[in-house]
Design an enzyme around this catalytic site. Structure first.
Site, PDB file in Angstrom:
ATOM      1  CE  LYS A 113       1.340  17.679   6.832  1.00  0.00           C
ATOM      2  NZ  LYS A 113       1.328  18.677   7.909  1.00  0.00           N
ATOM      3  NE  ARG A 152      -3.010  19.071  14.905  1.00  0.00           N
ATOM      4  CZ  ARG A 152      -3.705  19.929  14.148  1.00  0.00           C
ATOM      5  NH1 ARG A 152      -4.508  20.813  14.701  1.00  0.00           N
ATOM      6  NH2 ARG A 152      -3.592  19.889  12.837  1.00  0.00           N
ATOM      7  NE  ARG A 198      -5.643  24.024   9.679  1.00  0.00           N
ATOM      8  CZ  ARG A 198      -4.832  22.991   9.610  1.00  0.00           C
ATOM      9  NH1 ARG A 198      -3.901  22.951   8.682  1.00  0.00           N
ATOM     10  NH2 ARG A 198      -4.948  21.990  10.438  1.00  0.00           N
TER      11      ARG A 198
HETATM   12  P1  AMP Z   1      -3.841  16.016   9.947  1.00  0.00           P
HETATM   13  O1  AMP Z   1      -5.168  16.216   9.277  1.00  0.00           O
HETATM   14  O2  AMP Z   1      -2.805  15.467   9.025  1.00  0.00           O
HETATM   15  O3  AMP Z   1      -3.374  17.248  10.673  1.00  0.00           O
HETATM   16  O4  AMP Z   1      -4.071  14.885  11.069  1.00  0.00           O
HETATM   17  C1  AMP Z   1      -4.971  15.083  12.126  1.00  0.00           C
HETATM   18  C2  AMP Z   1      -4.694  14.096  13.238  1.00  0.00           C
HETATM   19  O5  AMP Z   1      -4.882  12.760  12.746  1.00  0.00           O
HETATM   20  C3  AMP Z   1      -3.284  14.125  13.787  1.00  0.00           C
HETATM   21  O6  AMP Z   1      -3.091  15.122  14.775  1.00  0.00           O
HETATM   22  C4  AMP Z   1      -3.144  12.706  14.340  1.00  0.00           C
HETATM   23  O7  AMP Z   1      -3.832  12.575  15.553  1.00  0.00           O
HETATM   24  C5  AMP Z   1      -3.900  11.892  13.307  1.00  0.00           C
HETATM   25  N1  AMP Z   1      -3.028  11.430  12.203  1.00  0.00           N
HETATM   26  C6  AMP Z   1      -3.080  11.787  10.889  1.00  0.00           C
HETATM   27  N2  AMP Z   1      -2.146  11.158  10.172  1.00  0.00           N
HETATM   28  C7  AMP Z   1      -1.466  10.374  11.054  1.00  0.00           C
HETATM   29  C8  AMP Z   1      -0.361   9.487  10.928  1.00  0.00           C
HETATM   30  N3  AMP Z   1       0.243   9.278   9.746  1.00  0.00           N
HETATM   31  N4  AMP Z   1       0.059   8.852  12.055  1.00  0.00           N
HETATM   32  C9  AMP Z   1      -0.527   9.038  13.247  1.00  0.00           C
HETATM   33  N5  AMP Z   1      -1.560   9.878  13.439  1.00  0.00           N
HETATM   34  C10 AMP Z   1      -2.037  10.539  12.352  1.00  0.00           C
END
Ligand code: AMP
Length: 227
Positions: free
Chosen positions: A22, A181, A136
């Site tokens: 993404k 996750r 990554r």
């Molecule tokens: P990401 O960088 O999108 O993989 O997000 C890293 C972490 O941030 C996730 O594993 C969640 O703990 C938190 N997080 C990011 N976006 C959200 C969201 N929309 N709702 C809840 N937690 C989020």
């Protein structure tokens, strides 16, 4: 504020499990279409780093691979969406992740006269995600994403885009956390595929292909919904 249909900024949503690409694809779309990539993960990591009250609450949940509370994430997203640079349109990368967040986004957009142009689901095999995630890294200088195998930095370890030699790895990219996750994705986020299908805005792309092939497929989708 009511936004005229002709000048209505695009709102794109990227759906997919951690490791689906993404962030990489959002950055490529940002450059190609002049949209702003909005990653709630990046916003939360910045809040954690800055030690804000929201960041302090979010840290433990993020480290464990769970989802941060809807209340915190919606507030952070809402603030960011109202900034000037988002007026040309946004690519939501990692938001919404729950039905409550999806409904809050619908309300937010309704109040500004905007709509979702497309929700693009990045289809991947779960089994490949651990390998993708564990390799990554991110450039501390410009945010460009790298992967040890699929998209390595230059031979001297520096960023091909800005030349920085500081590449960092996320604390939650460890194999143990990735399993949580993925679990959170399937339990709380995957139902949004049906949500956006019912809303008539869902498209999906095969995200197991090479980065440039996926980017081409995504660009075609975005090009077709931007007009
Ligand atoms: P990401 O960088 O999108 O993989 O997000 C890293 C972490 O941030 C996730 O594993 C969640 O703990 C938190 N997080 C990011 N976006 C959200 C969201 N929309 N709702 C809840 N937690 C989020």
């Amino acid at each position: 504020m009511t936004v005229d249909v002709m000048t209505r900024p695009a709102v794109l949503i990227l759906l997919g499990p951690p490791g689906a690409g993404k962030g990489t694809q959002a950055r490529m779309l940002q450059e190609k279409f002049g949209l702003v990539q909005l990653s709630t993960g990046d916003l939360l990591r910045a809040a954690v780093k800055a030690g804000t009250p929201a960041g302090k609450q979010a840290k433990a949940v993020m480290d464990a691979g769970g989802l941060v509370s809807d209340e915190i994430v919606i507030a952070i997203l809402n603030d960011r969406m109202s900034e000037e640079d988002c007026r040309n349109g946004v690519i939501l990368d990692g938001f919404p992740r729950t039905t409550v967040q999806a409904k809050a986004l619908d309300d937010m957009l309704r109040s500004t006269g905007q709509r979702i142009n497309a929700a693009i689901s990045l289809r991947v095999d779960d089994g490949a995600m651990v390998e993708r995630i564990s390799g990554r890294s991110t450039c501390a200088g410009c945010g460009e994403g790298y992967h040890d195998t699929f998209k390595p930095p230059l031979a001297d370890g520096s960023c091909a885009k800005c030349g920085s030699t500081e590449l960092t790895r996320r604390a939650d990219d460890r194999a143990e956390t990735v399993a949580s996750r993925l679990e959170a994705y399937h339990a709380q986020t995957a139902p949004l595929i049906a949500y956006y299908d019912a809303a008539g805005v869902l498209t999906s792309v095969d995200a197991m292909a090479a980065i440039d092939k996926v980017a081409g497929d995504m660009a075609r989708v975005v090009g077709s919904v931007m007009s």
